[in-house]
Design a protein around this motif. Structure first.
Motif, PDB file in Angstrom:
ATOM      1  N   VAL A   1      48.990  39.491  50.274  1.00  0.00           N
ATOM      2  CA  VAL A   1      48.742  38.402  49.329  1.00  0.00           C
ATOM      3  C   VAL A   1      49.727  37.264  49.577  1.00  0.00           C
ATOM      4  O   VAL A   1      49.354  36.086  49.594  1.00  0.00           O
ATOM      5  CB  VAL A   1      48.831  38.920  47.870  1.00  0.00           C
TER       6      VAL A   1
ATOM      7  N   ILE B   1      39.443  43.308  43.263  1.00  0.00           N
ATOM      8  CA  ILE B   1      40.024  42.120  43.894  1.00  0.00           C
ATOM      9  C   ILE B   1      41.516  42.109  43.600  1.00  0.00           C
ATOM     10  O   ILE B   1      41.936  42.198  42.440  1.00  0.00           O
ATOM     11  CB  ILE B   1      39.380  40.832  43.321  1.00  0.00           C
ATOM     12  N   VAL B   2      42.328  42.022  44.663  1.00  0.00           N
ATOM     13  CA  VAL B   2      43.771  41.925  44.467  1.00  0.00           C
ATOM     14  C   VAL B   2      44.183  40.485  44.738  1.00  0.00           C
ATOM     15  O   VAL B   2      43.521  39.773  45.494  1.00  0.00           O
ATOM     16  CB  VAL B   2      44.550  42.900  45.378  1.00  0.00           C
ATOM     17  N   GLY B   3      45.267  40.075  44.099  1.00  0.00           N
ATOM     18  CA  GLY B   3      45.709  38.695  44.268  1.00  0.00           C
ATOM     19  C   GLY B   3      47.120  38.535  43.771  1.00  0.00           C
ATOM     20  O   GLY B   3      47.815  39.519  43.481  1.00  0.00           O
ATOM     21  N   ASN B   4      47.530  37.302  43.653  1.00  0.00           N
ATOM     22  CA  ASN B   4      48.902  36.985  43.324  1.00  0.00           C
ATOM     23  C   ASN B   4      49.286  37.460  41.933  1.00  0.00           C
ATOM     24  O   ASN B   4      50.298  38.114  41.734  1.00  0.00           O
ATOM     25  CB  ASN B   4      49.063  35.466  43.425  1.00  0.00           C
TER      26      ASN B   4
ATOM     27  N   THR C   1      45.060  41.973  39.301  1.00  0.00           N
ATOM     28  CA  THR C   1      44.052  42.746  40.000  1.00  0.00           C
ATOM     29  C   THR C   1      42.872  42.833  39.070  1.00  0.00           C
ATOM     30  O   THR C   1      43.041  43.066  37.876  1.00  0.00           O
ATOM     31  CB  THR C   1      44.613  44.154  40.275  1.00  0.00           C
ATOM     32  N   ARG C   2      41.671  42.565  39.579  1.00  0.00           N
ATOM     33  CA  ARG C   2      40.499  42.650  38.683  1.00  0.00           C
ATOM     34  C   ARG C   2      39.367  43.400  39.362  1.00  0.00           C
ATOM     35  O   ARG C   2      39.265  43.408  40.590  1.00  0.00           O
ATOM     36  CB  ARG C   2      40.053  41.265  38.238  1.00  0.00           C
TER      37      ARG C   2
ATOM     38  N   LEU D   1      36.118  34.606  45.710  1.00  0.00           N
ATOM     39  CA  LEU D   1      37.534  34.895  45.946  1.00  0.00           C
ATOM     40  C   LEU D   1      38.348  33.595  45.993  1.00  0.00           C
ATOM     41  O   LEU D   1      37.994  32.653  46.697  1.00  0.00           O
ATOM     42  CB  LEU D   1      37.709  35.662  47.251  1.00  0.00           C
TER      43      LEU D   1
ATOM     44  N   GLU E   1      43.442  35.828  47.321  1.00  0.00           N
ATOM     45  CA  GLU E   1      42.733  37.040  46.903  1.00  0.00           C
ATOM     46  C   GLU E   1      41.957  37.691  48.051  1.00  0.00           C
ATOM     47  O   GLU E   1      41.467  37.017  48.935  1.00  0.00           O
ATOM     48  CB  GLU E   1      41.723  36.699  45.793  1.00  0.00           C
TER      49      GLU E   1
END
Ligand SMILES: Cc1cc2nc3c(=O)[nH]c(=O)nc-3n(C[C@H](O)[C@H](O)[C@H](O)COP(=O)(O)OP(=O)(O)OC[C@H]3O[C@@H](n4cnc5c(N)ncnc54)[C@H](O)[C@@H]3O)c2cc1C
Ligand code: FES
Ligand code: FES
Lengths: 285, 176
Positions: free
Chosen positions: A13, A133-136, A139-140, A156, A160
């Protein structure tokens, strides 16, 4: 162009957030490498996610199975439990390309490439899969049908990527199926694809249904009206007739050399009817 | 573009090279390592001429990045024969005249070997589906399929004999 192969999600990320210009995730590369070679795409950063732990794993989790974003088609097909529980998903993934392509291509790559004709996507939608979805910041988990926005475009945001797909455990007497129409028997792009998942009560009445169509709109469709026709009914000729009509109506395809609008609409109905019958047989066991 | 240093194992030998991030494994094999047995037909995953195995999985080397294989194992057509001794598949391809121009042949051989490693008794349909990603403009495929089936048959016989020998040996040991 830069190639990076980070070993944690956090590092990945971080790289995406810092990157300037265009970034692309590399999973199996079977879309990405072709697009780069054709000159369609010249990313500044290519980020290989295959060295991040967990990306290549299939793990049982409460309520289902989690499939890592870098699991290849062959690896998925060789997994006995996944194949047994979601035959519709596995048969769709196994339609992707040749043995060589299967050795690399991933389901998540198929999803994130956002082609309207992606084979695994209607099958995933039908079984109610979600993508993590992972991101800064967060996570969703989102339903897979929301990932693609338009051909080649996803929801995205910068930083992400999708780390896995979750397949919810099939209830007793559930069956799934995916069918596609192509002009040849192998190695071609779907002209229409249809994914169906059904759950029956002991009397053979449909208690839960999801129907999804591919290649007949800008992205794969979840056709709720088609599911509604099935709910509370057995699969008799009348119900199947109505199902086919609704699937045909829901399709809003383009005209091209691979199929006219009228042909694609008709095939959407025919395939949905056939996929429903296969799902029904599988649900009965 | 920054170059990448890669250490990998190719046909059992540890190999090091430096490549650009946009180079495919196929480019690296042919242009950097001089291993020109692996062929380029299309460069887009359609023809299978560039088939190699990566950690035992059949893949198109034109769709693998050179940078990706660091720490992994690659097997190419160059690793198939044992010195001067051809692999049974290579021998059968010659006997059945399963090649004409030969461009597709390394890919077919590597793909067929990968099939026979998993299944020594494939049906004709299984052979045809397994090899569906390998294209040939010359032979019409039939001779290729016959050659693979014939190799499988011979290899099954050899496997049977050697397992019979092993059991016989075991038996002898037990008797002693
Ligand atoms: C010869 C051939 C035949 C094919 N046949 C078919 C077919 O029959 N049906 C079909 O549907 N497709 C087919 N394809 C297309 C392709 O193989 C599939 O779409 C495949 O599933 C892509 O997966 P991948 O892991 O290779 O993706 P990649 O090429 O690695 O990635 C595809 C795209 O998704 C993005 N991406 C990948 N992973 C992630 C992630 N985790 N998070 C966010 N973005 C990500 C990438 O940046 C890229 O833009 C074929 C391709 C070839 C070359
Ligand atoms: S050169 Fe790789 S598949 Fe044709
Ligand atoms: S022998 Fe010429 S392409 Fe196969």
């Amino acid at each position: 162009m830069r190639y990076e192969a980070p070993e944690t999600i956090k590092a990945a990320v971080g790289l995406l957030i810092k990157a300037r210009g265009q970034s692309r995730i590399l999973a199996g590369g079977t879309d990405l490498m072709v697009q780069m070679r054709s000159g369609m795409l010249e990313p500044d950063l290519i980020m290989d996610i295959k060295r991040i732990p967990g990306m290549r794993d299939i793990v049982p989790e409460k309520g289902g199975f989690r499939i890592g974003a870098a699991v290849s088609g062959s690896e998925l097909g060789e997994h006995a439990k996944v194949s047994k529980m979601w035959p519709g998903v596995v048969e769709a993934v196994e339609l992707i390309g040749s043995t060589q392509i299967q050795g690399r291509a991933t389901m998540v790559g198929n999803l994130c490439n956002a082609s309207p004709a992606a084979d695994s996507v209607p099958a995933l939608i039908a079984v109610g899969a979600t993508a993590r979805i992972v991101g800064n910041k967060r996570t969703r988990d989102v339903p897979v049908e929301t990932i693609a926005k338009a051909p080649g475009k996803t929801i995205l945001a910068k930083g992400e990527f999708v780390s896995s797909v979750f397949l919810p455990k099939a209830l007793p007497r559930t069956g799934s199926a995916y069918l596609r129409f192509i002009p040849r028997t192998e190695m071609d792009i779907a002209v229409v694809g249809s994914g169906v998942c059904l759950t029956l009560n002991p009397k053979g009445v449909v208690t839960k249904a999801r129907v999804s169509l591919g290649a007949v709109a800008a992205r794969a469709l979840l056709v709720e009206e088609a599911a509604d026709v099935l709910l509370g009914n057995k699969l008799n000729d009348d119900v199947l007739e109505r199902l086919a009509d609704i699937a045909s109506d829901a399709a809003t395809p383009i005209n091209d050399k691979r199929g006219t609008v009228a042909f694609r609409k008709q095939v959407a109905g025919v395939l949905t009817r056939r996929a429903a019958l296969i799902a029904f047989q599988r649900a009965k066991g | 573009m920054s170059n990448i240093h890669v250490t990998t194992t190719i046909n059992g030998d540890e190999t090091e090279y430096v490549c650009r991030p946009d180079e495919s494994l196929l480019d690296v094999l042919r242009d950097r390592l001089g291993m020109s047995g692996t062929k380029e037909g299309c460069g887009t995953g359609d023809c299978g001429a560039c088939s190699v195995t990566l950690d035992g999985r059949l893949v198109c080397s034109c769709l693998v990045m050179g940078a990706e294989v660091d720490g992994h194992k690659v097997e190419t057509i160059e690793g198939m024969a044992d010195g001067e001794d051809l692999h049974p598949l290579q021998q059968k391809f010659l006997e059945h005249a399963a090649l004409q121009c030969g461009i597709c042949t390394p890919g077919f051989l590597v793909a067929a070997q990968s099939l026979l490693e998993r299944n020594l008794d494939p049906t004709e349909t299984e052979v045809r589906y397994w090899l569906a990603g390998n294209l040939c403009r010359c032979t019409g495929y039939d001779k290729i399929v016959r050659a693979v089936l014939d190799t499988a048959k011979d290899m099954r016989k050899v496997a049977k004999k050697s397992s019979a020998k092993k059991t016989a040996k075991k038996g002898a040991r037990h008797a002693a």
